[in-house]
Design an enzyme around this catalytic site. Sequence first.
Site, PDB file in Angstrom:
ATOM      1  N   LYS A 114      22.816  48.826  -2.655  1.00  0.00           N
ATOM      2  CA  LYS A 114      23.793  49.255  -3.653  1.00  0.00           C
ATOM      3  C   LYS A 114      23.926  50.775  -3.669  1.00  0.00           C
ATOM      4  O   LYS A 114      25.037  51.317  -3.689  1.00  0.00           O
ATOM      5  CB  LYS A 114      23.389  48.755  -5.043  1.00  0.00           C
ATOM      6  CG  LYS A 114      23.563  47.266  -5.246  1.00  0.00           C
ATOM      7  CD  LYS A 114      22.983  46.837  -6.591  1.00  0.00           C
ATOM      8  CE  LYS A 114      23.135  45.341  -6.799  1.00  0.00           C
ATOM      9  NZ  LYS A 114      22.482  44.861  -8.026  1.00  0.00           N
TER      10      LYS A 114
ATOM     11  N   ASP B 135      28.239  44.420 -14.287  1.00  0.00           N
ATOM     12  CA  ASP B 135      27.847  43.065 -13.892  1.00  0.00           C
ATOM     13  C   ASP B 135      28.672  42.016 -14.622  1.00  0.00           C
ATOM     14  O   ASP B 135      28.727  40.855 -14.208  1.00  0.00           O
ATOM     15  CB  ASP B 135      26.359  42.834 -14.184  1.00  0.00           C
ATOM     16  CG  ASP B 135      25.506  42.837 -12.928  1.00  0.00           C
ATOM     17  OD1 ASP B 135      26.063  42.673 -11.827  1.00  0.00           O
ATOM     18  OD2 ASP B 135      24.276  42.988 -13.048  1.00  0.00           O
TER      19      ASP B 135
ATOM     20  N   GLN C 245      18.924  45.501 -12.813  1.00  0.00           N
ATOM     21  CA  GLN C 245      18.662  44.515 -11.771  1.00  0.00           C
ATOM     22  C   GLN C 245      17.846  43.335 -12.306  1.00  0.00           C
ATOM     23  O   GLN C 245      16.795  43.526 -12.920  1.00  0.00           O
ATOM     24  CB  GLN C 245      17.924  45.172 -10.602  1.00  0.00           C
ATOM     25  CG  GLN C 245      17.639  44.257  -9.431  1.00  0.00           C
ATOM     26  CD  GLN C 245      18.914  43.789  -8.734  1.00  0.00           C
ATOM     27  OE1 GLN C 245      19.860  44.544  -8.582  1.00  0.00           O
ATOM     28  NE2 GLN C 245      18.926  42.534  -8.334  1.00  0.00           N
TER      29      GLN C 245
END
Length: 300
Positions: free
Chosen positions: A54, A121, A98
């Site tokens: 990422k 997200d 995460q």
Amino acid sequence: MSAQVIDGKAFAAEVRGQVAEHVARLKADHSITPGLAVVLVGEDPASQVYVRSKGKQTIEAGMNSYEHKLDADTSEADLLAVVDKLNKDPAVHGILVQLPLPKHLNEDLIINSIDPAKDVDGFHISNVGLLGTGQKSMVPCTPLGCLMMLRDHHGSLSGMDAVVIGRSNIVGKPMAQLLLGDSCTVTIAHSRTKDLADVVRRADIVVAAVGRPEMVPGDWIKPGATVIDVGINRIDAPEKGEGKSRLVGDCHYDSCAEVAGAITPVPGGVGPMTIACLLANTVTACCRANGVDEPEGLTA
């Protein structure tokens, strides 16, 4: 095999190219650089690899990348403090914590502490509600990537019969909402669905997201249907040597490809689109925060 292979790796590269163009335009026209902050708690090997990827792709797109790595025993209060600091930082337009988190941390509490406007997200309860009611939201990356590929392949999805196998909050449910938004007739199937094979056989679009290796065989697929395989499962591969493994999807690729009109491979299908859509969401969040027109084609 007769099915057209939907190359997610190539399509993701196109999306990242579009993102980079928009980032360059934001810098040139508005002196704004989108920033993505990723918070990693603990040392889960898969998460570490994912976070590195990422960060690398964020920088390659011309954006600012901020990584916050915390010890596995970090307290809930300390993690919430990090999120609060990022919420207040105007240089940070996207925040990603995460998952999975260590077991002593409440994932729902942490995710819902993120500013919904920075929740790239798309997991915050506010974004879930906005998506479910057809309003502007931050859209979960994996379902967004699936939708992009379906739109690219079919053009209009209006009137198509879609079956989503799997009812997770991360993929199954938001995928169904996105397909409804594009005027599909949608069925969410799962482990308790009666006559699952017959349900799937009716579908023009099959999105498999159950996390069970090769669960969907070719004789479940309607001839000519489009199959989007979200599953990433590692299974033993003794033919490659002792202790070796290989990645497979939730669909039995060879048999499904003989029947389907188009199919995503595993690996190289949906997977690469997830990070590409994360970058796209960060640009979208940046534009919204600064009152700049959003780029077309990078969100639902």
